[in-house]
Design a protein around this motif. Structure first.
Motif, PDB file in Angstrom:
ATOM      1  N   ALA A 199       1.272  -1.231   7.001  1.00 22.24           N
ATOM      2  CA  ALA A 199       1.311  -1.050   5.636  1.00 22.24           C
ATOM      3  C   ALA A 199      -0.197  -1.051   5.457  1.00 22.24           C
ATOM      4  CB  ALA A 199       1.958  -2.262   5.159  1.00 22.24           C
ATOM      5  N   GLY A 219      10.590   2.679   7.919  1.00 15.58           N
ATOM      6  CA  GLY A 219       9.463   2.450   6.809  1.00 15.58           C
ATOM      7  C   GLY A 219       9.572   3.229   5.711  1.00 15.58           C
ATOM      8  N   GLU A 220       8.288   3.270   4.894  1.00 16.08           N
ATOM      9  CA  GLU A 220       8.147   4.127   3.804  1.00 16.08           C
ATOM     10  C   GLU A 220       6.784   4.798   3.641  1.00 16.08           C
ATOM     11  OE1 GLU A 220       8.459   4.076  -1.156  1.00 16.08           O
ATOM     12  OE2 GLU A 220       8.877   2.017   0.083  1.00 16.08           O
ATOM     13  N   ARG A 227       6.290   8.943  -2.576  1.00 18.54           N
ATOM     14  CA  ARG A 227       6.737   8.144  -1.827  1.00 18.54           C
ATOM     15  C   ARG A 227       7.936   8.674  -1.048  1.00 18.54           C
ATOM     16  NH1 ARG A 227       5.475   1.987  -3.739  1.00 18.54           N
ATOM     17  NH2 ARG A 227       3.055   2.326  -3.850  1.00 18.54           N
ATOM     18  N   GLU A 229      11.021   7.368   1.767  1.00 18.31           N
ATOM     19  CA  GLU A 229      11.631   6.352   2.615  1.00 18.31           C
ATOM     20  C   GLU A 229      12.296   7.222   3.974  1.00 18.31           C
ATOM     21  OE1 GLU A 229      12.892   2.650   0.075  1.00 18.31           O
ATOM     22  OE2 GLU A 229      14.261   4.076   0.079  1.00 18.31           O
ATOM     23  N   VAL A 247       3.101   2.894   2.882  1.00 16.18           N
ATOM     24  CA  VAL A 247       3.686   1.904   1.760  1.00 16.18           C
ATOM     25  C   VAL A 247       4.035   0.651   2.357  1.00 16.18           C
ATOM     26  CG1 VAL A 247       5.201   1.579  -0.147  1.00 16.18           C
ATOM     27  CG2 VAL A 247       4.169   3.802   0.336  1.00 16.18           C
ATOM     28  N   ARG A 248       5.124   0.832   3.466  1.00  9.95           N
ATOM     29  CA  ARG A 248       5.314  -0.312   4.571  1.00  9.95           C
ATOM     30  C   ARG A 248       4.929   0.109   5.786  1.00  9.95           C
ATOM     31  NH1 ARG A 248      10.841  -0.535   4.219  1.00  9.95           N
ATOM     32  NH2 ARG A 248      11.297   1.288   2.747  1.00  9.95           N
ATOM     33  N   ASP A 249       5.161  -0.778   6.747  1.00  8.07           N
ATOM     34  CA  ASP A 249       5.035  -0.673   8.046  1.00  8.07           C
ATOM     35  C   ASP A 249       5.928   0.869   8.515  1.00  8.07           C
ATOM     36  OD1 ASP A 249       3.362  -2.558   8.389  1.00  8.07           O
ATOM     37  OD2 ASP A 249       4.841  -3.777   9.594  1.00  8.07           O
TER      38      ASP A 249
END
Length: 305
Positions: A199, A219-220, A227, A229, A247-249
């Protein structure tokens, strides 16, 4: 593997980021004890570079006593790439190769003028159960190599270059990326990279190849302020240097390469620049003219349609 591709447009397959040509929402298919998500072929985009087929397998938890059983089936005009994140698959083919595919390994089977293979759970994993998760892709061959002799390459995970920098980890499966080059031999100019980002971390995707895409497995990520997903296939515009931020792992496959010299027909497991060649392959399989897969007695019959 053996699939019957479909390519109906799906809700949500739109793009707003100017760095992207297309965003594909994979179509989910249940094939018994596993769900697959198909990103290619697609109605609005048949190929990215030579990649003509891209399926996410699982993740699927297989109970003790059950397993994957893809019976012997044929291919022409393509190379199959099997890449696992989790689990194990036993590959057998009509050249006599028997190879257990493990996470991080590169399994490249070039069909050329014709090959048959099977994919099953190894005995140990069938007995104990396992989680299977990975990507199955097909790379169409250039016209000059469509009738090449079939061949097989296998590289264990420790035989492929790894690039690590902070929260970035990339395995270069084929081609070149991040300053590293895979030793896998390819018949055209293409690349394939397994990329993990923590992240907040960023990674570049340079315009070194004519056509490029990102398949988001987990993740994202953020691209040029937008963004996305998982699961999504992001097809990029040519020529632009792209920066991807997690944005996330996130875990992704970077893929693409030089566009082929013309369109390809695809029917069942056959890919060719010639419809007549596909008809010949259909008849050859129906009449049992493909070489047999070592250690196998069963096979998948030619579909009716």
């Amino acid at each position: 593997m053996s699939w019957l591709p479909t390519d109906e447009p799906q809700p949500g397959d739109r793009k707003s980021c100017e760095a992207l040509e297309l965003v594909v929402v994979p179509r989910a298919h249940d094939i018994g004890n596993m769900e697959v998500r198909r990103a290619l072929p697609y109605a609005k985009r048949r190929m990215v570079g030579p990649f003509i087929f891209l399926d996410q397998m699982g993740p699927a938890d297989m109970a003790p006593g059950s397993g994957m059983d893809v019976r012997p089936h044929p291919h022409i005009g393509l190379a199959t790439v099997t890449y696992l994140f989790d689990g194990a698959i036993m590959h057998r083919d009509s050249l006599g190769n028997v190879e257990e595919i493990l996470p991080g390994a590169m399994n490249l089977m070039t069909a050329g003028r014709g090959i048959a293979h099977s994919e099953r759970s190894p005995d140990l994993q069938r007995r104990n159960g396992q989680r299977v998760y990975g990507i199955q892709s097909w790379v169409a061959l250039p016209k000059a190599h469509e009738e090449t002799a079939p061949s097989f390459q296998h590289f264990a995970a420790d035989g492929l270059p790894i690039v690590e920098d902070g929260n970035i980890r990339a395995r270069v499966i084929a081609g070149s990326a991040f300053g590293a080059k895979s030793h896998v031999t390819t018949l055209s100019d293409w690349f394939y990279v397994d990329v993990s980002l923590g992240a907040g971390a960023t990674a570049p995707l340079d315009p070194d190849y004519e056509e490029r895409a990102i398949y988001i497995c987990e993740g994202e990520i953020e691209v040029a302020g937008d963004r996305f997903e998982a699961p999504r296939l992001l097809v990029l515009r040519p020529g632009d240097r792209i920066t991807i931020k997690a944005v996330r792992d996130a875990r992704m496959m970077f893929l693409g390469g030089a566009a082929l010299e013309g369109p390809r027909y695809i029917w069942w497991n056959f890919v060719s620049s010639s419809q007549e060649r596909i008809e010949q392959a259909k008849e050859d399989w129906k009449q049992g003219r493909f070489d047999k897969v070592v250690g196998e007695t069963d096979f998948i019959p030619l579909p009716d349609k």
